[in-house]
Motif scaffolding. Structure first.
Motif, PDB file in Angstrom:
ATOM      1  N   TRP A 187     -12.793  20.394 -32.364  1.00 54.74           N
ATOM      2  CA  TRP A 187     -11.491  20.757 -32.905  1.00 54.74           C
ATOM      3  C   TRP A 187     -10.389  20.168 -32.042  1.00 54.74           C
ATOM      4  N   SER A 188      -9.188  20.115 -32.613  1.00 55.28           N
ATOM      5  CA  SER A 188      -8.031  19.666 -31.847  1.00 55.28           C
ATOM      6  C   SER A 188      -7.076  20.825 -31.571  1.00 55.28           C
ATOM      7  N   ILE A 189      -7.156  21.879 -32.369  1.00 56.48           N
ATOM      8  CA  ILE A 189      -6.333  23.074 -32.134  1.00 56.48           C
ATOM      9  C   ILE A 189      -7.225  24.306 -32.228  1.00 56.48           C
ATOM     10  N   MET A 190      -7.192  25.103 -31.179  1.00 53.92           N
ATOM     11  CA  MET A 190      -7.929  26.366 -31.164  1.00 53.92           C
ATOM     12  C   MET A 190      -6.902  27.496 -31.254  1.00 53.92           C
ATOM     13  N   ALA A 191      -7.043  28.326 -32.267  1.00 51.51           N
ATOM     14  CA  ALA A 191      -6.070  29.399 -32.491  1.00 51.51           C
ATOM     15  C   ALA A 191      -6.268  30.595 -31.563  1.00 51.51           C
ATOM     16  N   GLU A 192      -7.384  30.623 -30.841  1.00 52.32           N
ATOM     17  CA  GLU A 192      -7.714  31.763 -29.974  1.00 52.32           C
ATOM     18  C   GLU A 192      -7.593  33.070 -30.744  1.00 52.32           C
ATOM     19  N   ASP A 193      -8.210  33.090 -31.907  1.00 55.62           N
ATOM     20  CA  ASP A 193      -8.071  34.227 -32.822  1.00 55.62           C
ATOM     21  C   ASP A 193      -9.216  35.221 -32.764  1.00 55.62           C
ATOM     22  N   TRP A 194     -10.026  35.164 -31.740  1.00 59.05           N
ATOM     23  CA  TRP A 194     -11.151  36.100 -31.644  1.00 59.05           C
ATOM     24  C   TRP A 194     -10.776  37.374 -30.900  1.00 59.05           C
ATOM     25  N   ARG A 195      -9.557  37.420 -30.359  1.00 60.92           N
ATOM     26  CA  ARG A 195      -9.066  38.628 -29.673  1.00 60.92           C
ATOM     27  C   ARG A 195      -7.827  39.145 -30.387  1.00 60.92           C
ATOM     28  N   THR A 196      -7.565  40.413 -30.242  1.00 56.16           N
ATOM     29  CA  THR A 196      -6.401  41.008 -30.910  1.00 56.16           C
ATOM     30  C   THR A 196      -5.115  40.875 -30.108  1.00 56.16           C
ATOM     31  N   SER A 197      -5.206  40.612 -28.811  1.00 52.72           N
ATOM     32  CA  SER A 197      -3.992  40.524 -28.000  1.00 52.72           C
ATOM     33  C   SER A 197      -3.087  39.404 -28.513  1.00 52.72           C
ATOM     34  N   GLU A 223       1.149  36.793 -34.363  1.00 58.17           N
ATOM     35  CA  GLU A 223       2.223  35.943 -33.810  1.00 58.17           C
ATOM     36  C   GLU A 223       1.659  34.906 -32.838  1.00 58.17           C
ATOM     37  N   LYS A 224       0.703  35.305 -32.013  1.00 54.71           N
ATOM     38  CA  LYS A 224       0.077  34.361 -31.084  1.00 54.71           C
ATOM     39  C   LYS A 224      -0.603  33.235 -31.860  1.00 54.71           C
ATOM     40  N   ILE A 225      -1.295  33.596 -32.909  1.00 57.29           N
ATOM     41  CA  ILE A 225      -2.001  32.593 -33.713  1.00 57.29           C
ATOM     42  C   ILE A 225      -1.001  31.644 -34.362  1.00 57.29           C
ATOM     43  N   LYS A 226       0.072  32.191 -34.920  1.00 53.81           N
ATOM     44  CA  LYS A 226       1.098  31.330 -35.540  1.00 53.81           C
ATOM     45  C   LYS A 226       1.687  30.367 -34.515  1.00 53.81           C
ATOM     46  N   GLN A 227       1.937  30.839 -33.303  1.00 59.26           N
ATOM     47  CA  GLN A 227       2.466  29.956 -32.248  1.00 59.26           C
ATOM     48  C   GLN A 227       1.479  28.846 -31.917  1.00 59.26           C
ATOM     49  N   ARG A 228       0.205  29.180 -31.840  1.00 59.86           N
ATOM     50  CA  ARG A 228      -0.816  28.173 -31.509  1.00 59.86           C
ATOM     51  C   ARG A 228      -0.933  27.123 -32.601  1.00 59.86           C
ATOM     52  N   LEU A 229      -0.618  27.503 -33.840  1.00 57.55           N
ATOM     53  CA  LEU A 229      -0.732  26.589 -34.972  1.00 57.55           C
ATOM     54  C   LEU A 229       0.605  25.969 -35.386  1.00 57.55           C
ATOM     55  N   ALA A 230       1.658  26.253 -34.634  1.00 56.08           N
ATOM     56  CA  ALA A 230       3.005  25.806 -35.015  1.00 56.08           C
ATOM     57  C   ALA A 230       3.175  24.284 -35.016  1.00 56.08           C
ATOM     58  N   ASN A 231       2.432  23.589 -34.192  1.00 54.07           N
ATOM     59  CA  ASN A 231       2.620  22.138 -34.073  1.00 54.07           C
ATOM     60  C   ASN A 231       1.512  21.327 -34.730  1.00 54.07           C
ATOM     61  N   ILE A 232       1.040  21.803 -35.864  1.00 49.62           N
ATOM     62  CA  ILE A 232      -0.018  21.097 -36.588  1.00 49.62           C
ATOM     63  C   ILE A 232       0.461  19.699 -36.959  1.00 49.62           C
ATOM     64  N   LYS A 233      -0.442  18.733 -36.754  1.00 54.26           N
ATOM     65  CA  LYS A 233      -0.174  17.347 -37.138  1.00 54.26           C
ATOM     66  C   LYS A 233      -1.242  16.908 -38.130  1.00 54.26           C
ATOM     67  N   GLY A 234      -0.960  15.853 -38.854  1.00 49.77           N
ATOM     68  CA  GLY A 234      -1.952  15.302 -39.769  1.00 49.77           C
ATOM     69  C   GLY A 234      -3.205  14.904 -39.001  1.00 49.77           C
ATOM     70  N   GLY A 235      -4.352  15.251 -39.518  1.00 48.91           N
ATOM     71  CA  GLY A 235      -5.618  14.914 -38.881  1.00 48.91           C
ATOM     72  C   GLY A 235      -6.141  15.973 -37.933  1.00 48.91           C
ATOM     73  N   ASP A 236      -5.368  17.013 -37.672  1.00 47.99           N
ATOM     74  CA  ASP A 236      -5.845  18.079 -36.786  1.00 47.99           C
ATOM     75  C   ASP A 236      -7.018  18.819 -37.414  1.00 47.99           C
ATOM     76  N   VAL A 237      -7.957  19.199 -36.568  1.00 44.00           N
ATOM     77  CA  VAL A 237      -9.067  20.065 -36.964  1.00 44.00           C
ATOM     78  C   VAL A 237      -8.798  21.396 -36.272  1.00 44.00           C
ATOM     79  N   ILE A 238      -8.630  22.426 -37.071  1.00 43.97           N
ATOM     80  CA  ILE A 238      -8.228  23.731 -36.560  1.00 43.97           C
ATOM     81  C   ILE A 238      -9.431  24.663 -36.534  1.00 43.97           C
ATOM     82  N   LEU A 239      -9.632  25.289 -35.390  1.00 44.31           N
ATOM     83  CA  LEU A 239     -10.738  26.227 -35.209  1.00 44.31           C
ATOM     84  C   LEU A 239     -10.235  27.647 -35.451  1.00 44.31           C
TER      85      LEU A 239
END
Length: 181
Positions: free
Chosen positions: A105-115, A119-135
């Motif tokens: 992957w190129s972007i990991m959302a770190e979505d396996w924890r609730t902390s 909002e944390k997940i949205k921030q991690r995914l805010a800079n999506i670019k074409g071709g990104d593989v999101i985990l």
């Protein structure tokens, strides 16, 4: 939780790749069939969710083979894409590359924890670019994960998928992305 993911993807006309654990696929064949029927790609995550670093090459090989067999028995399609748990590869993984295409992957959302919540997940995914593989994860019952975490992923995706459309991107399956490279 799994159905919520599926409905959200359907509502947004998103096709995804699901890397599944063989024991889960065997336990929930109707979900694997539904993913396949709805046009999602099914890949291998391994038979059990253990790090390849701590398994013998034979156990990894058998896990891949058994998971592929389970997926094929449900969908009729032999999977060729493989994402090892935690992205941890061993020498055996490189030797098997001819049979399986390893996807990381190129972007990991770190979505396996609730902390941090959605909002944390949205921030991690805010800079999506074409071709990104999101985990992303749809299960909170593996080592280190929290059972309520998938709810945050779904909530974040409601906004993230709108942003993706606004940016003019289309979400595609891994095989479609690989074809374009």
């Amino acid at each position: 939780m799994f159905f919520s993911h599926k409905e959200l993807l359907k509502e947004n006309e998103v096709k995804a790749t699901f890397f599944v654990v063989g024991t889960k696929a065997k336990k929930y064949p109707e979900l694997i069939q539904r993913m396949h029927n709805e046009g999602h790609l099914i890949g291998i995550h391994n038979y059990v969710h253990h790090s390849n670093w701590f398994m013998t090459p034979w156990k990894v090989r058998n896990g891949l083979k058994n998971t592929a067999k389970v997926i094929k028995s449900i969908t009729g399609v032999t999977p060729i894409y493989y994402r090892p748990p935690w992205g941890m590869l061993n020498l055996f993984d490189f030797m098997r590359r001819g049979k399986y295409k390893i996807i990381l992957w190129s972007i990991m959302a770190e979505d396996w924890r609730t902390s941090g919540g959605s909002e944390k997940i949205k921030q991690r995914l805010a800079n999506i670019k074409g071709g990104d593989v999101i985990l992303l994860h749809d299960c909170g019952d593996t080592l280190g994960a929290e059972s309520d975490a998938p709810r945050n992923t779904i909530n974040a995706l409601r906004d993230v998928l709108k942003t993706v459309k606004t940016k003019g991107f289309t979400c595609v399956r891994v095989d479609e992305l690989v074809e374009k490279l």
